[in-house]
Scaffold this active site. Sequence first.
Site, short mmCIF file in Angstrom:
data_model
loop_
_atom_site.label_atom_id
_atom_site.label_comp_id
_atom_site.label_asym_id
_atom_site.label_seq_id
_atom_site.Cartn_x
_atom_site.Cartn_y
_atom_site.Cartn_z
N ARG A 165 0.54 -1.38 -0.01
CA ARG A 165 0.08 -0.22 0.40
C ARG A 165 0.45 1.44 -0.51
O ARG A 165 1.54 1.25 0.63
CB ARG A 165 -1.23 -0.31 1.42
CG ARG A 165 -1.97 -1.35 1.17
CD ARG A 165 -2.80 -1.21 1.73
NE ARG A 165 -3.85 -2.24 2.30
CZ ARG A 165 -3.78 -3.72 2.77
NH1 ARG A 165 -2.40 -3.46 3.27
NH2 ARG A 165 -4.26 -4.19 2.62
N ASN A 215 -5.09 3.95 -1.64
CA ASN A 215 -6.39 3.46 -1.35
C ASN A 215 -6.62 5.67 -1.37
O ASN A 215 -6.09 5.87 -0.55
CB ASN A 215 -6.54 3.48 0.25
CG ASN A 215 -6.39 2.02 0.27
OD1 ASN A 215 -7.93 1.29 -0.23
ND2 ASN A 215 -5.84 1.11 0.56
N HIS A 265 11.25 -7.74 2.80
CA HIS A 265 11.49 -6.87 1.58
C HIS A 265 10.83 -7.25 0.83
O HIS A 265 10.95 -8.61 0.63
CB HIS A 265 13.28 -6.68 1.10
CG HIS A 265 14.11 -8.14 1.34
ND1 HIS A 265 15.07 -8.36 2.84
CD2 HIS A 265 14.39 -8.76 0.65
CE1 HIS A 265 15.93 -9.81 2.49
NE2 HIS A 265 15.20 -10.06 1.22
N GLU A 294 15.82 -4.87 -1.80
CA GLU A 294 17.45 -5.30 -1.21
C GLU A 294 17.81 -5.80 -2.56
O GLU A 294 16.48 -5.96 -4.00
CB GLU A 294 16.89 -6.86 -1.16
CG GLU A 294 18.50 -7.71 -0.83
CD GLU A 294 18.46 -9.07 -0.39
OE1 GLU A 294 17.72 -9.35 -0.21
OE2 GLU A 294 19.44 -9.19 0.22
C1 LIG Z 1 -5.91 -7.59 -7.69
C2 LIG Z 1 -5.74 -8.17 -7.45
O1 LIG Z 1 -4.21 -8.08 -6.82
C3 LIG Z 1 -6.07 -7.33 -5.49
O2 LIG Z 1 -5.03 -8.01 -4.93
S1 LIG Z 1 -7.70 -7.14 -5.32
C4 LIG Z 1 -7.85 -7.22 -3.08
C5 LIG Z 1 -7.98 -6.06 -2.78
N1 LIG Z 1 -7.98 -4.82 -2.81
C6 LIG Z 1 -8.22 -3.74 -2.56
O3 LIG Z 1 -9.28 -3.99 -2.34
C7 LIG Z 1 -7.43 -3.02 -2.05
C8 LIG Z 1 -7.96 -1.25 -1.53
C9 LIG Z 1 -7.97 -1.99 -0.03
N2 LIG Z 1 -8.57 -0.93 0.96
C10 LIG Z 1 -7.23 -1.77 0.77
O4 LIG Z 1 -5.92 -1.28 0.89
O5 LIG Z 1 -6.68 -3.59 -0.04
C11 LIG Z 1 -8.24 -6.93 -1.19
O6 LIG Z 1 -8.89 -8.11 -1.37
N3 LIG Z 1 -7.35 -6.15 -0.37
C12 LIG Z 1 -7.17 -6.77 0.40
C13 LIG Z 1 -6.31 -7.43 1.51
O7 LIG Z 1 -5.49 -7.53 2.08
O8 LIG Z 1 -5.08 -7.41 0.44
#
Ligand SMILES: C[C@@H](O)C(=O)SC[C@H](NC(=O)CC[C@H](N)C(=O)O)C(=O)NCC(=O)O
Length: 140
Positions: A9, A59, A75, A118
């Site tokens: 993120r 986000n 890493h 790394e």
């Molecule tokens: C496209 C595929 O590779 C994904 O990883 S989508 C997974 C999904 N991501 C989100 O919802 C992004 C926004 C969310 N607010 C976040 O910060 O993760 C998801 O399920 N994320 C949850 C996680 O823990 O990865």
Amino acid sequence: MKYLHTMVRVTNVEESLRFYCQGLGLEEVRRTDNEKGRFTLIFLSAPGDKGGEVELTYNWDPDPQPYAGGRNFGHLAYRVDDIYALCQHLSDMGVVINRPPRDGHMAFVRSPDGISIELIQDGHLPPQEPWASMPNTGSW
Ligand SMILES: C[C@@H](O)C(=O)SC[C@H](NC(=O)CC[C@H](N)C(=O)O)C(=O)NCC(=O)O
Ligand code: NI
């Protein structure tokens, strides 16, 4: 089974792309904006390496919990062609070389959000100034 990507993120897309693309040399391969979920996904990969991707998740709304990496995440590692040249390029961009490539083999930097990266060059090279004398600035 095939490894696909690692998701990290990010708090600032421009700063992150400057680090991962202009700095490390990764390329953006695709991007998705999710209006409903209010986030953007940006997939990056090294040129010619369609194997492992990095999925940057941005986000749109600030996260109530600041992104602080747990000790369970270590890493992302990349093999590089010229570790000294890359570290100099990153340093010239203002990136702190937390662990300089003293032995010409391995170095560590961090992304704008503190993700440890790394850098590894196959084969040990002799230390080259100024890296050989640079203090280790990271907490490793
Ligand atoms: C496209 C595929 O590779 C994904 O990883 S989508 C997974 C999904 N991501 C989100 O919802 C992004 C926004 C969310 N607010 C976040 O910060 O993760 C998801 O399920 N994320 C949850 C996680 O823990 O990865
Ligand atoms: Ni994913």
